[in-house]
Write a protein that holds these residues in place. Structure first.
Motif, PDB file in Angstrom:
ATOM      1  N   PHE A  40      -4.938  -5.956   1.918  1.00 53.17           N
ATOM      2  CA  PHE A  40      -4.277  -5.821   0.089  1.00 53.17           C
ATOM      3  C   PHE A  40      -5.869  -6.450  -0.709  1.00 53.17           C
ATOM      4  O   PHE A  40      -6.630  -6.200  -1.860  1.00 53.17           O
ATOM      5  CB  PHE A  40      -3.364  -6.727   0.052  1.00 53.17           C
ATOM      6  N   GLU A  41      -6.266  -7.633   0.332  1.00 56.54           N
ATOM      7  CA  GLU A  41      -7.666  -7.942  -0.524  1.00 56.54           C
ATOM      8  C   GLU A  41      -8.794  -7.477  -0.457  1.00 56.54           C
ATOM      9  O   GLU A  41      -8.948  -6.776  -1.204  1.00 56.54           O
ATOM     10  CB  GLU A  41      -8.501  -8.888   0.585  1.00 56.54           C
ATOM     11  N   ILE A  42      -8.833  -6.307   0.582  1.00 57.47           N
ATOM     12  CA  ILE A  42     -10.469  -5.211   0.774  1.00 57.47           C
ATOM     13  C   ILE A  42     -10.308  -4.123  -0.308  1.00 57.47           C
ATOM     14  O   ILE A  42     -11.011  -3.709  -1.076  1.00 57.47           O
ATOM     15  CB  ILE A  42     -10.456  -4.573   1.769  1.00 57.47           C
ATOM     16  N   ALA A  43      -8.780  -4.237  -1.164  1.00 61.04           N
ATOM     17  CA  ALA A  43      -8.163  -3.275  -2.523  1.00 61.04           C
ATOM     18  C   ALA A  43      -8.413  -3.660  -2.946  1.00 61.04           C
ATOM     19  O   ALA A  43      -8.300  -3.016  -4.090  1.00 61.04           O
ATOM     20  CB  ALA A  43      -6.774  -2.323  -1.892  1.00 61.04           C
ATOM     21  N   ASP A  44      -8.080  -4.850  -3.687  1.00 62.87           N
ATOM     22  CA  ASP A  44      -8.629  -5.456  -4.787  1.00 62.87           C
ATOM     23  C   ASP A  44      -9.197  -4.434  -5.784  1.00 62.87           C
ATOM     24  O   ASP A  44     -10.304  -4.592  -5.460  1.00 62.87           O
ATOM     25  CB  ASP A  44      -8.371  -7.224  -4.636  1.00 62.87           C
ATOM     26  N   GLY A  45      -8.624  -4.773  -6.549  1.00 62.70           N
ATOM     27  CA  GLY A  45      -9.287  -3.716  -7.911  1.00 62.70           C
ATOM     28  C   GLY A  45      -9.153  -2.317  -8.170  1.00 62.70           C
ATOM     29  O   GLY A  45      -8.915  -1.537  -8.684  1.00 62.70           O
ATOM     30  N   GLY A  46      -8.693  -1.704  -6.876  1.00 66.99           N
ATOM     31  CA  GLY A  46      -8.436  -0.269  -6.312  1.00 66.99           C
ATOM     32  C   GLY A  46      -6.854   0.039  -5.792  1.00 66.99           C
ATOM     33  O   GLY A  46      -6.264  -0.429  -6.786  1.00 66.99           O
ATOM     34  N   THR A  47      -7.492   0.995  -5.005  1.00 70.46           N
ATOM     35  CA  THR A  47      -5.891   1.711  -4.848  1.00 70.46           C
ATOM     36  C   THR A  47      -5.623   1.333  -3.255  1.00 70.46           C
ATOM     37  O   THR A  47      -6.967   1.648  -2.634  1.00 70.46           O
ATOM     38  CB  THR A  47      -5.684   3.356  -4.860  1.00 70.46           C
ATOM     39  N   LEU A  48      -4.422   1.406  -3.104  1.00 73.62           N
ATOM     40  CA  LEU A  48      -3.929   1.011  -1.509  1.00 73.62           C
ATOM     41  C   LEU A  48      -3.237   2.565  -1.114  1.00 73.62           C
ATOM     42  O   LEU A  48      -1.893   2.359  -1.903  1.00 73.62           O
ATOM     43  CB  LEU A  48      -3.108  -0.770  -0.922  1.00 73.62           C
TER      44      LEU A  48
END
Length: 625
Positions: free
Chosen positions: A410-418
């Motif tokens: 979730f943190e890695i995808a912040d601003g993007g899509t998971l």
């Protein structure tokens, strides 16, 4: 298309009389000769070495190594991951080896020096075969007077490197050149403080130093900007009030333990926020540690670069999708319309129908296209690990936890899509926690209690009937309804048989180019059998069949030999009309490709001319007179 500088380099290599089976450089210095060369380049090595280490630390653990050469291409320093360094050493890519074109052929270092510009050489762009496994990015280093004095290279496995790698090398070279200029302009000892200040402020990271008792001594401009602190307020604080983990940093510095790229909570003026922290001890002349230098980086900035380097990007778009069936086009049209929505998407369909391709296309059609696209396969991760994968963990959260903790998806995808693939396999207890994060947009790491806001668009996918799973108590109804806001149902391949000729044509062309073999012609009768087959593995199975066909250079027996009545390939009565349309479309396309030349078209279709005339008449295909 071959790069111009690669073509010119190959021409030079042929003039030099080099051969592709060459393994080692033709010139390698040893002993006193190597010592004198290294002594002569001592100033370049001293200036470049911190930046080489900084570049390596940023990529540590990703199978990269960095090389510094002098103006002649002689290797001065090599640093990298142990596994890939062993490969380099086996090829004698060691200090003293000359990497110029005349001695080892086309490679990023030699070609960069020859062309006097940054270059990237990948795979078969290298002249010798031994280097095909790598992508090398290099840029020449110039003196303040503009003369080339060396070269910096970053080499990694071909699948791990992209165009951003060359940009990183160029940035490091710019920093080295800037340092050389500053050093040249600051020869007097009294100017050292000004030199250090300018150097630190030129780096895009917060850099501060502190004594062992916790007094903050210095800080660059970026530190104040990142932390939102004024100079006076920052220097009035102790380091422990800013970094609660200060004692762990000091212990590591005193014991010689590495402290690199750890996500730590800092007590900034505004809030508690995670930053990426690295620490380096300052060793005095008597070998004692007098201070610690701390490098502070924006977590999002670090992750964005890591995502680019590691390829966490969506590559598929709707424009690349193959199909013309109504059900398929309806799914594409709906996905396009909802691509920029913030609502969750649930993509359902059998295995092999292209669920991740749809997810990537939705991401690339949204305003999040420049951010990370992160995938987690809920069915491939043990239930005991999925929570830490999704939400991350703090240092010491459990046995075997990485020092410094680790950010979750979730943190890695912040601003993007998971993209949550195989969501139907997620354990029930995790479904509750996932639902809460989706609704609140806040995660809490394992072993921590600090809420971390995240802005993530959720796309889930499943090959299960989640409605039935809910009825049977295997999937939570509240999570199902939260995910199923924008449902997309992908048709199985057997439900879109009119697309099969298009897909076979596409994969035949793609695979034949990739493996350098000719496309296998398919007759009308064989194509009809392809269309009658049930394709339990869907598009993934079709692609595998086409690859088998291209490698063996013949149509598999299942689709070329006579089929007994009642077999799985038999056409159901209600699909006969649709398959006639497929045959009509296929014959029309072949006629157009051959400019309606009957003889050429019949040859390609592997049928007689009379048969072709009969089919043109039956299907009513218009033929120019």
């Amino acid at each position: 298309m071959t790069k111009e500088y690669v073509r010119q380099s190959f021409s030079r290599c042929q003039k030099y009389g080099l051969y592709k089976d060459l393994v080692y450089s033709n010139r390698i210095l040893e002993g006193n000769e190597l010592y004198q060369r290294l002594e002569g380049e001592k100033d370049l090595i001293q200036v470049a070495e911190p930046f080489i280490h900084h570049l390596y630390n940023f990529l540590k653990g990703t199978s990269f190594f960095s090389i510094l050469t002098d103006r002649d291409g002689c290797i001065l320093r090599v640093i990298g991951d142990e596994n890939i360094l062993e490969e380099a050493i086996s090829l004698k890519m060691i200090p003293g080896a000359f990497m110029d074109e005349q001695n080892i052929g086309t490679n990023a270092m030699g070609t960069s020096l020859e062309e006097q510009q940054p270059v990237q050489i990948s795979g078969k762009e290298h002249f010798i075969k031994e280097y095909y496994r790598w992508t090398c990015s290099a840029a020449p280093i110039r003196s303040p007077e503009g003369e080339i004095i060396g070269c910096l290279d970053l080499t990694g496995a071909i699948e791990n490197v992209n165009t951003h790698t060359l940009g990183m090398v160029v940035a490091a070279v710019n920093a080295i050149e800037k340092t050389i200029r500053l050093k040249q302009n600051n020869t007097l000892l009294k100017q050292n403080n000004l030199f250090t200040e300018k150097l630190m402020n030129s780096i895009q990271a917060g850099i501060l130093s502190c004594s062992l008792d916790g007094t903050i001594l210095t800080a660059n401009d970026q530190t104040f900007s990142l932390l939102g602190e004024e100079e006076e307020s920052l220097f009035s604080r102790s380091i422990s009030s800013l970094i609660p983990s200060w004692e762990n940093i000091k212990t590591a510095a005193l014991s010689g333990e590495e402290f690199q790229n750890r996500d730590l909570l800092l007590n900034t003026k505004k809030n508690k926020i995670y930053f990426n922290i690295s620490a380096y001890p300052v060793v005095s002349g008597d070998s004692s540690i007098s201070a610690v230098i701390i490098v502070v980086k924006d977590v999002k900035h670090v992750r964005k670069h890591a995502n680019e380097i590691l390829g966490r990007k969506a590559i598929y778009t709707f424009d690349k999708m193959i199909g013309q069936s109504e059900t398929f086009l309806d799914a594409v049209d709906f996905a396009r319309k909802v691509a920029d929505s913030k609502s969750t998407v649930l993509i359902s369909g059998e295995s092999g129908t292209g669920k991740e391709i749809f997810a990537q296309s939705i991401h690339n059609c949204s305003s999040r296209r420049d951010e990370a696209f992160v995938v987690i396969n809920c069915g491939a991760i043990p239930g005991t690990l999925i929570e830490s994968e999704l939400f991350g963990y703090n240092d010491g959260a459990f046995t075997g936890a990485r020092k410094g903790g680790q950010a979750g998806k979730f943190e890695i995808a912040d601003g993007g899509t998971l993209f949550l693939d195989e969501i139907g396999e997620m354990p029930l207890d995790m479904q509750v926690k996932l639902l809460r994060v989706i609704e609140e947009s806040i995660v809490t790491r394992l072993g921590g209690n600090e809420p971390i806001p995240v802005d993530v668009r959720i796309i889930a996918a499943t090959n299960k009937d989640l409605t039935r799973e809910v009825q049977e108590g295997l999937f939570r109804s509240d999570l199902y309804y939260r995910l199923n806001v924008l449902p997309i149902k992908l048709p199985a391949l057997r439900e879109r048989s009119e697309d099969i000729p298009l897909l076979i044509e596409y994969y035949s062309r793609k695979i034949s180019r990739r493996i350098n073999k000719r496309e296998v012609p398919v007759t009308t009768e064989q194509m009809a059998r392809f269309c009658r087959y049930s394709w339990p593995g869907n598009i993934r199975e079709l692609e595998n069949v086409v690859e088998l066909m291209t490698n063996s250079e013949k149509v598999p027996a299942l689709f070329s030999e006579p089929v007994p009545a009642g077999s799985p390939l038999e056409i159901p009565a209600d699909r006969a009309e649709a398959l006639e349309e497929v045959e009509k479309h296929y014959i029309s396309r072949v006629l157009e490709e051959n400019r309606f030349n009957i003889a050429s078209s019949a040859r390609q279709l592997k049928i007689g001319r009379n048969t072709l005339y009969r089919k043109i008449r039956i299907f009513g295909i218009p033929v120019p007179q």
